[in-house]
Write a protein that holds these residues in place. Structure first.
Motif, PDB file in Angstrom:
ATOM      1  N   MET A   1      49.524  -8.035  24.251  1.00  0.00           N
ATOM      2  CA  MET A   1      48.575  -8.050  25.376  1.00  0.00           C
ATOM      3  C   MET A   1      49.321  -7.830  26.688  1.00  0.00           C
ATOM      4  O   MET A   1      50.128  -8.638  27.112  1.00  0.00           O
ATOM      5  CB  MET A   1      47.863  -9.402  25.436  1.00  0.00           C
ATOM      6  N   THR A   2      49.045  -6.695  27.334  1.00  0.00           N
ATOM      7  CA  THR A   2      49.705  -6.428  28.612  1.00  0.00           C
ATOM      8  C   THR A   2      48.864  -6.904  29.778  1.00  0.00           C
ATOM      9  O   THR A   2      49.351  -7.033  30.885  1.00  0.00           O
ATOM     10  CB  THR A   2      49.924  -4.916  28.800  1.00  0.00           C
ATOM     11  N   GLY A   3      47.568  -7.145  29.547  1.00  0.00           N
ATOM     12  CA  GLY A   3      46.679  -7.427  30.673  1.00  0.00           C
ATOM     13  C   GLY A   3      46.223  -6.162  31.380  1.00  0.00           C
ATOM     14  O   GLY A   3      45.540  -6.227  32.397  1.00  0.00           O
ATOM     15  N   PHE A   4      46.634  -4.985  30.841  1.00  0.00           N
ATOM     16  CA  PHE A   4      46.277  -3.702  31.454  1.00  0.00           C
ATOM     17  C   PHE A   4      45.533  -2.817  30.449  1.00  0.00           C
ATOM     18  O   PHE A   4      45.840  -1.642  30.287  1.00  0.00           O
ATOM     19  CB  PHE A   4      47.526  -2.994  31.987  1.00  0.00           C
ATOM     20  N   GLY A   5      44.587  -3.420  29.754  1.00  0.00           N
ATOM     21  CA  GLY A   5      43.792  -2.677  28.778  1.00  0.00           C
ATOM     22  C   GLY A   5      42.657  -1.912  29.443  1.00  0.00           C
ATOM     23  O   GLY A   5      42.560  -1.819  30.668  1.00  0.00           O
ATOM     24  N   LEU A   6      41.747  -1.398  28.597  1.00  0.00           N
ATOM     25  CA  LEU A   6      40.611  -0.624  29.116  1.00  0.00           C
ATOM     26  C   LEU A   6      39.653  -1.474  29.946  1.00  0.00           C
ATOM     27  O   LEU A   6      38.830  -0.947  30.686  1.00  0.00           O
ATOM     28  CB  LEU A   6      39.847   0.019  27.945  1.00  0.00           C
ATOM     29  N   ASP A   7      39.761  -2.817  29.799  1.00  0.00           N
ATOM     30  CA  ASP A   7      38.906  -3.702  30.587  1.00  0.00           C
ATOM     31  C   ASP A   7      39.458  -3.938  32.001  1.00  0.00           C
ATOM     32  O   ASP A   7      38.880  -4.671  32.781  1.00  0.00           O
ATOM     33  CB  ASP A   7      38.708  -5.045  29.868  1.00  0.00           C
ATOM     34  N   HIS A   8      40.598  -3.322  32.334  1.00  0.00           N
ATOM     35  CA  HIS A   8      41.192  -3.548  33.647  1.00  0.00           C
ATOM     36  C   HIS A   8      41.235  -2.246  34.461  1.00  0.00           C
ATOM     37  O   HIS A   8      40.468  -2.048  35.359  1.00  0.00           O
ATOM     38  CB  HIS A   8      42.592  -4.152  33.469  1.00  0.00           C
ATOM     39  N   LEU A   9      42.173  -1.343  34.140  1.00  0.00           N
ATOM     40  CA  LEU A   9      42.278  -0.023  34.774  1.00  0.00           C
ATOM     41  C   LEU A   9      42.365  -0.095  36.305  1.00  0.00           C
ATOM     42  O   LEU A   9      41.506   0.443  37.033  1.00  0.00           O
ATOM     43  CB  LEU A   9      41.107   0.871  34.340  1.00  0.00           C
ATOM     44  N   PRO A  10      43.428  -0.727  36.816  1.00  0.00           N
ATOM     45  CA  PRO A  10      43.609  -0.788  38.268  1.00  0.00           C
ATOM     46  C   PRO A  10      44.149   0.529  38.826  1.00  0.00           C
ATOM     47  O   PRO A  10      44.763   1.324  38.115  1.00  0.00           O
ATOM     48  CB  PRO A  10      44.652  -1.901  38.436  1.00  0.00           C
ATOM     49  N   TYR A  11      43.910   0.735  40.111  1.00  0.00           N
ATOM     50  CA  TYR A  11      44.334   1.956  40.798  1.00  0.00           C
ATOM     51  C   TYR A  11      45.582   1.710  41.624  1.00  0.00           C
ATOM     52  O   TYR A  11      45.791   0.625  42.167  1.00  0.00           O
ATOM     53  CB  TYR A  11      43.229   2.444  41.738  1.00  0.00           C
ATOM     54  N   GLY A  12      46.400   2.767  41.750  1.00  0.00           N
ATOM     55  CA  GLY A  12      47.570   2.708  42.603  1.00  0.00           C
ATOM     56  C   GLY A  12      47.966   4.104  43.041  1.00  0.00           C
ATOM     57  O   GLY A  12      47.249   5.081  42.780  1.00  0.00           O
ATOM     58  N   VAL A  13      49.097   4.192  43.733  1.00  0.00           N
ATOM     59  CA  VAL A  13      49.647   5.477  44.156  1.00  0.00           C
ATOM     60  C   VAL A  13      51.062   5.565  43.613  1.00  0.00           C
ATOM     61  O   VAL A  13      51.856   4.629  43.779  1.00  0.00           O
ATOM     62  CB  VAL A  13      49.622   5.605  45.694  1.00  0.00           C
ATOM     63  N   PHE A  14      51.375   6.685  42.951  1.00  0.00           N
ATOM     64  CA  PHE A  14      52.678   6.807  42.301  1.00  0.00           C
ATOM     65  C   PHE A  14      53.235   8.207  42.536  1.00  0.00           C
ATOM     66  O   PHE A  14      52.514   9.136  42.935  1.00  0.00           O
ATOM     67  CB  PHE A  14      52.539   6.555  40.793  1.00  0.00           C
ATOM     68  N   SER A  15      54.542   8.335  42.280  1.00  0.00           N
ATOM     69  CA  SER A  15      55.143   9.669  42.264  1.00  0.00           C
ATOM     70  C   SER A  15      56.165   9.728  41.144  1.00  0.00           C
ATOM     71  O   SER A  15      56.710   8.709  40.719  1.00  0.00           O
ATOM     72  CB  SER A  15      55.795   9.991  43.616  1.00  0.00           C
TER      73      SER A  15
END
Ligand code: CA
Length: 380
Positions: A1-15
Motif C-alpha cells: 500500500m503506497t497510499g497513491f492508488g486510484l482512489d488518490h491521484l494527486p496533482y503536481g508539477v514535474f520535469s
C-alpha cells in the motif's frame, strides 16, 4: 500500500532531465505526464494554476478521465527519476490558528497570568497574512534565519541566527476557482472554490517572533520559508475523510455557518531525524476549513487561483499530539527525545518530515504528499 492508488491521484508539477516542467498526476510509484497524455495546453505549464482556474466541473471531468489514461500505460515516469517542483504559483497566503489545544498551549506559555485564549478566539478564526513568495516545495533546504532577539533577563535586542528555530505541522488549502472583489465566499461554497489540500510546515523562529509580534502579529519570524508538499490532493480524494469537529461554544455568528463544522479525519506524523516525535490529529481542530474561507472573504477580499490558506499548528489533547517543538518541549524547558537524544529546538543539519494520511473512498488510506526540509546554517 503506497497510499497513491486510484482512489488518490494527486496533482503536481514535474520535469525529466532536459525537459520543461509540466503537470503530472501520481499513481503508485509513477507519474503520468498529463500534458503529453491529453495534449491539453493548460497542462503543459509549470504550474497547476491554469487547471485550477477552470473550476470544479472541469476538475471532476479530468479526474474521471485519469483511470483510462493510466490504463494505456503511456507517458509514465518513475517518481524517483523525476524532479518535483512547487506545484502551483502561490498567490496570497493566509495562516490561521484554528487548533484550540495549540492556541491554549501557546497562551499558557506566553501569557501565564491570563486566560490562555483571548476573547476573540472562539468568535472568529484568528489568522494573519503570510508571505506567498517564500512558500517552497518539499525537499528545499531551509536556511536558519537571522534577526533580532532579546535574551532572557535582558531588555536590549541582539542580532544573529535564531536560537529557537521550530516547525508547525499544518494542513494547507489551495484555492482553485477564485472570487471577485467585493464578494463573499459562503461556507456552503467551499467545494466550489477549493481545489485541494497540501501538507504544510510553517517554519517559525520563536525568538524573533517573541520580540516582534506585538502589536501587529507574526512577521520575520515566519516569512523566511513555508514548505508545502509537492502533491496536491484533490478534495474528491478526501470524500470519505469528512468528520464532525469537536463542537463550538458559543455558537459562531451566522456568516460562519454554525452547521458547517465538518473537519477532516487526517492523521499527521512529525518525524525528526528519522523518528516520529508527534502524531497530531487534524480532526481535533476547532474551526473548520469552510469557516476559515468564509471568514477570509467576509470583508469582500477577493481570492485567486493559487491562493493558499493554512490551518495553523495542529495539536491534539495529548502531549505526544503536539505539532510544534515549542509545545513538545514546553518552551524549551522540558526536552523530548528523538533518535536517542534530548531535543528542544532545531539544530543545523536536522531534517523534519511531515506525513499525512486519511481514510480513502475505497476503504483504505491515502497518503498525502510528505513535507520534507533540512535546516542548513545561517549565512554570514
Ligand atoms: Ca502557523
Amino acid at each position: 500500500m503506497t497510499g497513491f492508488g486510484l482512489d488518490h491521484l494527486p496533482y503536481g508539477v514535474f520535469s525529466t532531465e532536459g525537459g520543461e516542467p509540466r503537470v503530472g498526476v501520481r499513481h503508485e510509484d509513477t507519474v503520468l505526464d498529463l500534458a503529453a497524455a491529453t495534449g491539453r495546453p493548460e497542462l503543459a505549464r509549470d504550474r497547476l494554476n491554469d487547471l485550477m482556474a477552470l473550476g470544479p466541473r472541469a476538475w471532476a471531468e479530468l479526474r474521471a478521465e485519469l483511470p483510462g489514461l493510466l490504463e494505456r500505460g503511456d507517458h509514465l515516469h518513475e517518481v524517483d527519476r523525476v524532479q518535483l517542483h512547487l506545484p502551483f504559483a502561490v498567490g496570497d497566503y493566509v495562516d490561521f490558528y484554528a487548533s484550540e489545544h495549540h492556541a491554549s498551549n501557546v497562551g499558557r506559555m506566553f501569557r501565564p497570568d491570563q486566560e490562555p485564549l483571548l476573547p476573540n478566539w472562539k468568535r472568529l478564526p484568528v489568522g494573519y497574512h503570510g508571505r506567498g513568495g517564500t512558500v517552497v516545495v518539499s525537499g528545499t533546504d531551509v536556511v536558519r534565519p537571522c534577526g533580532q532577539r532579546v535574551a532572557p533577563g535582558s531588555t536590549d535586542p541582539v542580532y544573529g541566527p535564531s536560537q529557537r528555530l521550530d516547525i508547525e505541522a499544518e494542513l494547507g488549502f489551495v484555492v482553485g476557482a477564485g472570487s471577485a472583489l467585493g464578494d463573499r465566499v459562503a461556507a456552503d461554497s467551499f467545494a466550489d472554490h477549493v481545489f485541494g489540500v497540501v501538507g504544510l510546515n510553517d517554519w517559525s523562529a520563536r525568538d524573533i517572533q517573541a520580540w516582534e509580534y506585538v502589536p501587529l502579529g507574526p512577521f520575520l519570524g515566519k516569512s523566511f520559508a513555508t514548505s508545502i508538499s509537492a502533491w496536491v490532493t484533490p478534495l474528491a480524494a478526501l470524500d470519505a475523510a469528512w468528520t464532525d469537529l469537536p463542537g463550538q461554544d458559543p455558537e459562531p455568528l451566522p456568516y460562519l455557518a454554525p452547521g458547517r463544522t465538518r473537519g477532516l479525519d487526517i492523521d499527521v506524523e512529525v518525524e525528526l531525524d528519522g523518528e516520529v516525535v508527534a502524531r497530531p490529529p487534524y480532526r481535533t481542530m476547532y474551526w473548520s476549513p469552510a469557516q476559515m474561507l468564509a471568514h477570509l472573504t467576509v470583508n469582500g477580499a477577493s481570492t485567486r487561483p493559487g491562493d493558499l490558506f493554512a490551518s495553523g499548528t495542529i495539536s491534539g489533547t495529548e502531549p505526544d499530539q503536539r505539532g510544534s517543538f515549542l509545545e513538545l518541549s514546553w518552551g524549551g524547558k522540558e526536552p523530548f527525545t528523538a533518535a536517542g537524544r534530548e531535543r528542544t529546538f532545531l539544530e543545523d543539519g536536522d531534517e523534519v518530515v511531515l506525513r499525512y494520511s486519511a481514510p480513502s473512498t475505497t476503504g483504505g488510506r491515502v497518503s498525502l504528499g510528505e513535507v520534507r526540509g533540512r535546516v542548513v546554517p545561517a549565512r554570514d
